[in-house]
Motif scaffolding. Structure first.
Motif, PDB file in Angstrom:
ATOM      1  N   UNK A   1       0.828  -1.203   0.000  1.00 35.11           N
ATOM      2  CA  UNK A   1       0.000   0.000   0.000  1.00 35.11           C
ATOM      3  C   UNK A   1       0.862   1.253   0.000  1.00 35.11           C
ATOM      4  N   UNK A   2       1.921   1.241   0.782  1.00 35.97           N
ATOM      5  CA  UNK A   2       2.810   2.404   0.856  1.00 35.97           C
ATOM      6  C   UNK A   2       3.431   2.692  -0.504  1.00 35.97           C
ATOM      7  N   UNK A   3       3.894   1.640  -1.168  1.00 35.62           N
ATOM      8  CA  UNK A   3       4.498   1.813  -2.495  1.00 35.62           C
ATOM      9  C   UNK A   3       3.460   2.330  -3.487  1.00 35.62           C
ATOM     10  N   UNK A   4       2.262   1.764  -3.458  1.00 35.09           N
ATOM     11  CA  UNK A   4       1.232   2.198  -4.407  1.00 35.09           C
ATOM     12  C   UNK A   4       0.856   3.657  -4.183  1.00 35.09           C
ATOM     13  N   UNK A   5       0.729   4.086  -2.946  1.00 39.11           N
ATOM     14  CA  UNK A   5       0.376   5.484  -2.665  1.00 39.11           C
ATOM     15  C   UNK A   5       1.387   6.424  -3.298  1.00 39.11           C
ATOM     16  N   UNK A   6       2.662   6.068  -3.232  1.00 40.32           N
ATOM     17  CA  UNK A   6       3.707   6.895  -3.843  1.00 40.32           C
ATOM     18  C   UNK A   6       3.606   6.866  -5.364  1.00 40.32           C
TER      19      UNK A   6
END
Length: 339
Positions: free
Chosen positions: A35-40
């Protein structure tokens, strides 16, 4: 639950995280939160769409250019051809943007099928990491997840082969561009020119397709998996073998391919054929059997040519009723059959 396949060869069916073949061995970075990677990356992708325009030639080849200060070009984000679909994977709800440059004229693949595609793969900095101007066959199960989600939204076109030169010409084929978050691509895998955690751009065309029959039971996998390739595939007999990988779908001891077989007389020779899952809308007069008849239900009436039946025809509905229980899924229905 872990599924054990009836066909040993199918044990190797898996996911390769490859969109295209390459010689370089992949390496990986430490695994980060999806999720963190996708948000970026969503910010990066949407910024690209806001700041770039695309030019498309007659063969649907694309060139992406950054809009200069004061430029009046239409950004990709404002193109009517741009849309997106939701895709959920690894507990992340992705928004996958794609450009529909041309929908195509003929048939859609499913995520279980093979496609014949030319493509170009780029990073957001427009570095080209792979390119195939000549189409290549791909099994959509064996490429990155985004391909299996986007390709089924497009259709094949038409092709003509020059018999003297062997050159094949294509027209009316589906073509588009997909903007892929790394969670639907290679994620933490670094390979060749693709760094780990890289959003990708694929320009592609869908020239042809092959519908697959994974278990060789004469029924295409697209009919056996379930409606719209639901997350959980169909297991009719509850034996922990999905139908598209099960050679006896109703566990009645008779192979599915035997239950969808029929014989017909061609001239003076008796031959074997297989009912299509759903019959054609019109009969081909050049075939010695009736193309309108799909896999029948447990048959109860006399066989008569459909052309002689009244409308609606009760006994012909054994072959055509959309809600019928086809006999390969009915364990009470076994050979010998009267039809």
């Amino acid at each position: 639950m872990i599924r054990v396949y009836k066909i040993v060869a199918l044990l190797v069916v898996g996911f390769t995280f490859m969109a295209c073949p390459a010689d370089d061995s992949p390496s990986s970075e430490p695994l980060r939160d999806y999720q963190e990677v996708y948000d970026e990356e969503l910010v990066e992708i949407e910024n690209f769409l806001d700041t770039h325009y695309v030019t498309v030639d007659a063969d649907f080849n694309t060139t992406f250019t950054e809009i200069p200060d004061g430029g009046t070009q239409t950004p990709i984000s404002e193109m009517p051809e741009l849309t997106h679909i939701p895709v959920t994977l690894n507990d992340v709800d992705y928004k996958v943007y794609y450009l529909r440059l041309n929908e195509g004229n003929n048939e859609n693949p499913t995520a279980l099928d093979s496609v014949y595609s030319s493509y170009k793969g780029q990073l957001l900095d427009k570095t080209v990491f792979d390119h195939a101007s000549t189409p290549i066959w791909f099994k959509l199960e064996e490429v990155i997840p985004a391909w299996g989600k986007i390709f089924p939204l497009f259709k094949t076109g038409d092709f003509v082969e020059n018999t003297s030169t062997g050159i094949v010409s294509y027209s009316g084929y589906g073509a588009g561009v997909m903007f892929v978050p790394s969670g639907l691509g290679y994620f933490n895998i670094e390979k060749a020119l693709i760094p780990a955690y890289s959003p990708l751009i694929f320009t592609f065309s869908l020239k042809r397709l092959r519908y697959r029959d994974h278990d060789g039971d004469k029924i295409l996998s697209k009919y056996e998996y379930g409606p719209d390739l639901a997350e959980e595939a169909i297991d009719t007999d509850g034996d922990d073998y999905y139908d598209y990988l099960d050679v006896d779908d109703d566990a009645d001891g008779v192979l599915t391919k035997e239950e969808v077989k029929f014989t017909y007389v061609d001239g003076t020779v008796t031959k074997t054929g297989y009912y299509p899952y759903t019959g054609k809308s019109t009969d081909d007069p050049l075939t010695p059997y009736d193309d309108r008849r799909g896999i029948p239900r447990k048959f109860t009436g006399p066989i008569v040519p459909p052309s002689t039946l009244p409308s609606p025809a009760s006994d012909d509905s054994d072959f055509t009723d959309a809600t019928r229980l086809r006999r390969h899924l009915d364990k009470t229905c076994k050979p010998p059959y009267t039809n």
